[in-house]
Design a protein around this motif. Structure first.
Motif, PDB file in Angstrom:
ATOM      1  N   TRP A   9     -10.261  22.822   6.190  1.00 61.51           N
ATOM      2  CA  TRP A   9     -11.240  22.052   5.680  1.00 61.51           C
ATOM      3  C   TRP A   9     -12.699  22.715   5.257  1.00 61.51           C
ATOM      4  N   VAL A  10     -12.687  22.677   4.122  1.00 61.10           N
ATOM      5  CA  VAL A  10     -13.670  23.850   3.457  1.00 61.10           C
ATOM      6  C   VAL A  10     -15.216  23.088   3.329  1.00 61.10           C
ATOM      7  N   ILE A  11     -16.327  23.959   3.511  1.00 61.55           N
ATOM      8  CA  ILE A  11     -17.520  23.673   3.334  1.00 61.55           C
ATOM      9  C   ILE A  11     -18.460  24.998   2.698  1.00 61.55           C
ATOM     10  N   ILE A  12     -18.850  25.059   1.562  1.00 66.52           N
ATOM     11  CA  ILE A  12     -19.195  26.275   1.060  1.00 66.52           C
ATOM     12  C   ILE A  12     -20.884  26.562   1.447  1.00 66.52           C
ATOM     13  N   LYS A  13     -21.398  27.407   1.937  1.00 66.56           N
ATOM     14  CA  LYS A  13     -22.684  27.579   2.027  1.00 66.56           C
ATOM     15  C   LYS A  13     -22.985  28.752   1.042  1.00 66.56           C
ATOM     16  N   HIS A  14     -23.479  28.542  -0.044  1.00 74.98           N
ATOM     17  CA  HIS A  14     -23.715  29.786  -0.870  1.00 74.98           C
ATOM     18  C   HIS A  14     -25.389  29.953  -0.789  1.00 74.98           C
ATOM     19  N   PRO A  15     -25.284  31.576  -0.178  1.00 77.04           N
ATOM     20  CA  PRO A  15     -26.640  32.059   0.297  1.00 77.04           C
ATOM     21  C   PRO A  15     -27.892  31.953  -0.911  1.00 77.04           C
ATOM     22  N   GLU A  16     -27.326  32.159  -2.137  1.00 73.59           N
ATOM     23  CA  GLU A  16     -28.092  32.337  -3.111  1.00 73.59           C
ATOM     24  C   GLU A  16     -28.783  31.017  -3.590  1.00 73.59           C
ATOM     25  N   LEU A  17     -27.953  29.922  -3.320  1.00 74.74           N
ATOM     26  CA  LEU A  17     -28.546  28.342  -3.545  1.00 74.74           C
ATOM     27  C   LEU A  17     -29.236  27.838  -2.180  1.00 74.74           C
ATOM     28  N   GLU A  71     -20.037  33.764 -14.158  1.00 74.59           N
ATOM     29  CA  GLU A  71     -20.469  34.860 -13.325  1.00 74.59           C
ATOM     30  C   GLU A  71     -19.740  35.120 -11.918  1.00 74.59           C
ATOM     31  N   CYS A  72     -19.268  34.095 -11.519  1.00 76.93           N
ATOM     32  CA  CYS A  72     -18.585  34.221 -10.122  1.00 76.93           C
ATOM     33  C   CYS A  72     -17.745  33.123  -9.671  1.00 76.93           C
ATOM     34  N   ILE A  73     -16.933  33.429  -8.755  1.00 70.90           N
ATOM     35  CA  ILE A  73     -16.111  32.152  -8.197  1.00 70.90           C
ATOM     36  C   ILE A  73     -16.323  32.184  -6.822  1.00 70.90           C
ATOM     37  N   ILE A  74     -16.490  30.992  -6.121  1.00 73.18           N
ATOM     38  CA  ILE A  74     -16.726  30.781  -4.777  1.00 73.18           C
ATOM     39  C   ILE A  74     -15.720  29.934  -4.125  1.00 73.18           C
ATOM     40  N   VAL A  75     -15.148  30.228  -3.206  1.00 71.70           N
ATOM     41  CA  VAL A  75     -14.256  29.286  -2.485  1.00 71.70           C
ATOM     42  C   VAL A  75     -14.732  29.232  -0.908  1.00 71.70           C
ATOM     43  N   GLY A  76     -14.775  27.996  -0.563  1.00 73.64           N
ATOM     44  CA  GLY A  76     -15.175  27.912   0.819  1.00 73.64           C
ATOM     45  C   GLY A  76     -14.040  27.617   1.857  1.00 73.64           C
ATOM     46  N   GLY A  77     -14.268  27.964   3.036  1.00 68.20           N
ATOM     47  CA  GLY A  77     -13.219  27.585   4.116  1.00 68.20           C
ATOM     48  C   GLY A  77     -13.691  27.243   5.129  1.00 68.20           C
ATOM     49  N   ALA A 110     -15.981  31.706   3.943  1.00 63.87           N
ATOM     50  CA  ALA A 110     -16.293  31.411   2.366  1.00 63.87           C
ATOM     51  C   ALA A 110     -15.965  32.945   1.740  1.00 63.87           C
ATOM     52  N   LEU A 111     -15.403  32.540   0.383  1.00 64.85           N
ATOM     53  CA  LEU A 111     -14.985  33.892  -0.435  1.00 64.85           C
ATOM     54  C   LEU A 111     -15.574  33.718  -1.712  1.00 64.85           C
ATOM     55  N   TYR A 112     -16.419  35.155  -2.088  1.00 62.90           N
ATOM     56  CA  TYR A 112     -17.131  35.086  -3.126  1.00 62.90           C
ATOM     57  C   TYR A 112     -16.527  36.188  -4.287  1.00 62.90           C
ATOM     58  N   LEU A 113     -16.207  35.822  -5.351  1.00 57.57           N
ATOM     59  CA  LEU A 113     -15.538  37.043  -6.313  1.00 57.57           C
ATOM     60  C   LEU A 113     -16.359  37.030  -7.887  1.00 57.57           C
ATOM     61  N   ASP A 114     -16.744  38.257  -7.745  1.00 52.55           N
ATOM     62  CA  ASP A 114     -17.626  38.736  -9.006  1.00 52.55           C
ATOM     63  C   ASP A 114     -16.908  38.368 -10.338  1.00 52.55           C
ATOM     64  N   ALA A 115     -17.547  38.587 -11.496  1.00 53.54           N
ATOM     65  CA  ALA A 115     -17.073  38.338 -12.674  1.00 53.54           C
ATOM     66  C   ALA A 115     -16.273  39.462 -13.149  1.00 53.54           C
ATOM     67  N   ASP A 116     -16.137  40.537 -12.676  1.00 54.66           N
ATOM     68  CA  ASP A 116     -15.422  41.508 -12.914  1.00 54.66           C
ATOM     69  C   ASP A 116     -13.972  41.414 -12.019  1.00 54.66           C
ATOM     70  N   LEU A 117     -13.994  40.697 -11.326  1.00 57.51           N
ATOM     71  CA  LEU A 117     -12.804  40.662 -10.514  1.00 57.51           C
ATOM     72  C   LEU A 117     -12.457  41.749  -9.885  1.00 57.51           C
ATOM     73  N   ASN A 118     -13.288  42.846  -9.687  1.00 60.96           N
ATOM     74  CA  ASN A 118     -13.202  44.059  -8.841  1.00 60.96           C
ATOM     75  C   ASN A 118     -13.742  44.085  -7.747  1.00 60.96           C
ATOM     76  N   HIS A 119     -14.827  43.323  -7.458  1.00 58.44           N
ATOM     77  CA  HIS A 119     -15.466  43.334  -6.173  1.00 58.44           C
ATOM     78  C   HIS A 119     -15.737  41.820  -5.397  1.00 58.44           C
ATOM     79  N   GLY A 120     -15.723  41.606  -4.201  1.00 62.27           N
ATOM     80  CA  GLY A 120     -15.838  40.533  -3.521  1.00 62.27           C
ATOM     81  C   GLY A 120     -16.581  40.567  -2.329  1.00 62.27           C
ATOM     82  N   ARG A 121     -16.936  39.457  -1.686  1.00 59.33           N
ATOM     83  CA  ARG A 121     -17.639  39.436  -0.411  1.00 59.33           C
ATOM     84  C   ARG A 121     -17.340  38.261   0.330  1.00 59.33           C
TER      85      ARG A 121
END
Length: 552
Positions: free
Chosen positions: A436-444, A497-503, A508-519
């Motif tokens: 049951w996901v809730i996203i908390k996006h630091p940048e927002l 620019e990115c993909i975000i998936v909350g958990g 929460a999972l963040y993927l950059d546009a190049d699909l090489n890096h994530g956090r």
């Protein structure tokens, strides 16, 4: 008590628990009646229980023409003839269900067969009803004669209140209820579900037994208490009690070897002997302690499961291996997960999608590390499964309930969408699912009002009426998962620019546009281990869809 004793073997009944006090039930208020049923007000007085059953069943709204006691008296001789009641074959729609004798005498056991055959004559539209023998046998204990029992069962079967579901009478209704029970186990009994996945090849095969636990294996004292509440509160009670049974089974048997080669047989044996572990009162107490979805929300989930079955043409009983398909080893190949790991993931997803097979849509090994290609290959598929393997050999992923094309609703802005069925998970170094996901996006964080503006419209667009007819979209909206309204629809997000998936649990999972890096983001107020390293490099990324194996 004597007027309701004709079919009862009192040597089998717990007479010591029976009170001779003459009680009456004058209550008509639903909430008061519900409390009395749960407290067992009429449970220790056989005659009072019989009268209460008669009153409650008489108040069930039924079809205009519903067979009554007089109909039974007219047809029983024509249908049964001179045949011995003990040799009467049961109709196919009871699916070879045994007749529980409970505390019936020999006359009562024979009477159950006669009543069921007469019901089959009057209800030609019943095609699958394995609970009928148990319900008939139970009500016969509290009936003056066969005709009265026949009338009461007929009223339960003929209920025409769409909001008051009682007994499944078609394979579609029964099968979707099994899938719904599986969904509820997945959410409310995760420890037991994990055990089922570990010891059985097909968890839905196990969960398809859930009605048998109640209407077949439970001893008389227990099913009667369940039925007391069921007649007042309806079908949801059955789900509650079955969940409680599974919880107790896991508690008692956890860490112990299975007593047979089949966990199904072990659960049946546990339920039959439940008196060794749990009292009827404790069983109901456990059942009502589960904070279950509302009745309406369960109905929506049931509708979604029925829709999935109809979409695949599954409306009559088939061999189960053709209905419930595990991940086929010969057709599955992933560079990230094994067949066993994919089957574990399949055990977590909603049952209506577990009917499908995985279909590889996108992989960085073939399609490159391009977010635009990620979107182009993923769009048009709902739901999807995201799998990630990092350069540190960590494996994590997400189940995503909604088509990625929904991201366009926000224009060029990062927009949130999805439903409460989304979740993220970790497979390596150890297995963990975050619900049951809730996203908390630091940048927002500083743009809360903007975030809320995105959340609200998405939430309001999740009603069942807006679901495309050609999709098996989840019916359940965010509000069904007790999430804050301001973040209700913030499950998944995508932009150029990115993909975000909350958990759940702050993941929460963040993927950059190049699909090489994530956090990842992890809330320290929870004890769960993080999804994977806080900053990671992607080795391989795959997106899987759900292929309908029956309709191409």
């Amino acid at each position: 008590m004597e007027e309701y004793s004709r079919f009862v073997d009192w040597d089998k009944m717990d007479v010591s628990a029976q009170s001779q006090d003459t009680k009456e039930l004058t209550c008509t208020d639903f909430h008061e009646l519900k409390q009395l049923a749960r407290q067992g007000y009429w449970a220790k007085n056989h005659s009072l229980r019989a009268k209460v059953y008669h009153k409650l069943i008489s108040n069930i709204p039924c079809r205009t023409v519903t067979p009554d006691a007089n109909v039974y008296r007219d047809i029983v001789v024509k249908i049964i003839g001179k045949r011995s009641s003990s040799s009467l074959p049961l109709p196919e729609f009871v699916d070879n269900s045994l007749i529980p004798t409970y505390c019936l005498n020999a006359e009562g056991v024979g009477a159950v067969r006669k009543i069921i055959l007469c019901i089959a004559n009057q209800f030609p539209d019943i095609s699958f009803c394995p609970a009928l023998p148990s319900v008939t046998a139970l009500l016969l204990h509290y009936s003056k004669d066969e005709a009265e029992c026949f009338e009461q069962v007929c009223r339960i079967l003929a209920c025409n209140d769409p909001s008051k579901r009682l007994i499944d009478q078609t394979f579609l209704a029964f099968e979707s209820s099994c899938m719904t029970f599986g969904d509820l186990v997945n959410k409310y009994c995760q420890a037991a579900h994990k055990l089922m996945v570990a010891v059985s090849e097909d968890v839905l095969e196990v969960y398809s037994d859930w009605q048998r636990w109640l209407f077949g294996e439970l001893p008389m004292a227990y099913i009667a208490r369940v039925f007391d509440v069921f007649l007042v509160e309806g079908y949801k009670v059955l789900y509650r009690v079955a969940l409680a049974l599974l919880k107790f089974f896991h508690k008692v048997r956890a860490g112990q070897p299975m007593e047979s080669d089949s966990v199904q047989q072990d659960i049946r044996a546990f339920v039959r002997d439940i008196a060794k572990s749990v009292t009827p009162e404790r069983l109901l107490e456990k059942a009502f302690a589960i904070r279950l979805f509302s009745r309406k929300e369960i109905q929506l989930l049931q509708m979604a499961n029925e829709k999935a079955l109809q979409h695949k043409g599954i409306t009559v009983k088939q061999k189960r291996q053709n209905v419930h398909l595990a991940v086929h080893a010969e057709n599955f190949k992933s560079e990230i997960v094994s067949v066993k790991e994919m089957r574990d993931i399949w055990s977590w997803i909603p049952e209506r999608f577990a009917l499908c097979q995985p279909l590889l849509l996108f992989t960085t090994l073939e399609h490159g590390c391009s977010l635009s290609r990620f979107y182009s290959h993923s769009e048009g598929h709902e739901p999807t499964l995201l799998l990630i393997k990092t350069t540190a050999k960590e494996v994590c992923g997400a189940y995503l309930s909604t088509d990625w094309s929904e991201r366009r609703r926000g224009g060029n802005k990062l927009s949130f969408f999805g439903t409460g069925e989304c979740f993220v998970f970790r497979l390596q170094p150890e297995v963990e699912r975050y619900e049951w996901v809730i996203i908390k996006h630091p940048e927002l964080a500083s743009a809360g009002s903007e975030t809320e503006n995105h959340a609200q419209p998405a939430s309001s667009s999740l009603s069942s009426s807006s679901i495309p007819s050609d999709r098996l979209s989840p019916f359940l909206a965010a509000r069904h998962f007790n999430l804050p309204s301001k973040t209700a629809s913030m499950f998944m997000a995508g932009s150029s620019e990115c993909i975000i998936v909350g958990g759940g649990d702050g993941q929460a999972l963040y993927l950059d546009a190049d699909l090489n890096h994530g956090r990842t983001s992890h809330c320290n107020t929870f004890n769960n281990q993080p999804l994977c390293s806080e900053n990671f490099q992607i080795s391989i990324l795959e997106v899987w869809g759900f292929r309908d194996t029956m309709n191409g």
